[in-house]
Design an enzyme around this catalytic site. Structure first.
Site, short mmCIF file in Angstrom:
data_model
loop_
_atom_site.label_atom_id
_atom_site.label_comp_id
_atom_site.label_asym_id
_atom_site.label_seq_id
_atom_site.Cartn_x
_atom_site.Cartn_y
_atom_site.Cartn_z
CG ASP A 168 -0.27 -0.44 2.50
OD1 ASP A 168 0.97 -0.36 2.58
OD2 ASP A 168 -0.96 -0.86 3.43
CG ASN B 36 -8.44 -0.95 11.86
OD1 ASN B 36 -7.62 -1.73 11.37
ND2 ASN B 36 -8.81 0.15 11.25
CG HIS C 248 -5.53 -2.01 8.65
ND1 HIS C 248 -5.57 -0.65 8.85
CD2 HIS C 248 -4.24 -2.36 8.89
CE1 HIS C 248 -4.36 -0.21 9.17
NE2 HIS C 248 -3.55 -1.23 9.20
CD GLU D 247 -8.37 1.20 7.48
OE1 GLU D 247 -8.30 0.25 8.28
OE2 GLU D 247 -7.71 2.24 7.63
#
Ligand code: GLP
Length: 265
Positions: free
Chosen positions: A67, A136, A138, A143
């Site tokens: 990413d 979280n 990811h 996400e």
């Protein structure tokens, strides 16, 4: 999913670097999927040491990073391009033409994402995908609530991610770019092998959800339960909320691959 619990973060990173080295030695022209984040920094350090002291050869390796932040070009010190140059690419003998990081400064982000996906396919797919886990849940920047079937694309980052990554942007979540290009969860699932490394007590709850919880878009990492060849390496802190500890320990004592990996410590 194979789970390996190491006594501490340093040994978890040692085993992860060993798995990467094993891949490069077995197939010098490996296509590696690479990750960023704090967890990976020490793993890259170990690979650089392997290169310098044991001639680990990156000359035929091809890499694709997961990413990049949208709006940051390769010269920006907070970009993942820059991170990769600093932590790995400039310190080993990988050919610059063989390293790929999504271009966060592309004028047409959609075309960039499509081309990135096509370049991975053209390289023959990813042999080994290295992954960290966001607090979280990811993977890459997929996400929570991202489709588990998504491909490389632009995404709006979650508030929790901006907070988690603020440290690298002077501590202010508002300074973290709110959009990114990320390899999709489906792209990640197509890698021949996935190697996830999770360390530290702050990841304990989400690691347990990812490994033992239901497969759900609310925890994108849980999609790895569908990966046919996924190894998750944790330290004791990150493993502390796992319920099936007895079964995991049994596997670690009896699975030949896990036993061999523990032996490298
Ligand atoms: C970033 C990256 C992820 C990485 C995560 C965890 O958000 N996009 O690929 O897994 O951070 O980072 P850390 O290792 O710093 O906890």
């Amino acid at each position: 999913m194979k789970i390996l619990i190491c006594p501490d973060a340093a040994s978890a990173r040692t085993v992860a670097a060993h798995v990467l080295k094993r891949q490069i030695v077995k197939k010098p022209a490996s296509v590696l999927g690479l990750a960023t984040g704090r967890t990976m920094e020490a793993i890259y350090k170990l690979l650089v040491t392997e290169h310098r002291e044991s001639n680990l050869d990156f000359s035929s390796v091809t890499t694709f990073n997961l990413d990049e932040y949208i709006g940051l070009d390769a010269t920006n010190e907070q970009s993942y391009h820059y991170y990769m140059q600093e932590n790995l690419f400039s310190k080993v003998n990988v050919s610059p033409n063989s390293t790929h990081v999504p271009n966060g400064a592309a004028s047409d982000v959609e075309a960039e994402a499509k081309n990135y996906e096509a370049a991975i396919a053209q390289a023959g797919g990813i042999d080994l995908q290295l992954l960290g886990l966001g607090q979280n849940g990811h993977i890459g920047f997929n996400e929570p609530l991202s489709s588990l079937n998504c491909r490389t694309r632009a995404i709006t980052l979650a508030q929790t991610t901006l907070e988690q990554n603020a440290e690298m942007f002077g501590g202010n979540p508002d300074s973290v770019p709110s959009r990114a290009i990320t390899m999709g969860t489906a792209t990640i699932l197509e890698s021949h092998m996935a190697l996830m490394v999770v360390t530290g007590p702050s990841k304990a709850q989400i690691a347990a959800q990812m490994i033992e919880g239901p497969v759900t878009a609310a925890v994108p990492g849980s999609a790895l339960q569908y990966h046919p060849s996924c190894l998750v390496i944790l330290d004791e802190d990150a493993a502390s909320a796992l319920v099936a500890r007895e079964a995991i320990d049994w596997q670690m004592r009896h699975d030949p691959e896990l036993v061999a990996l523990t032996d490298c410590l």
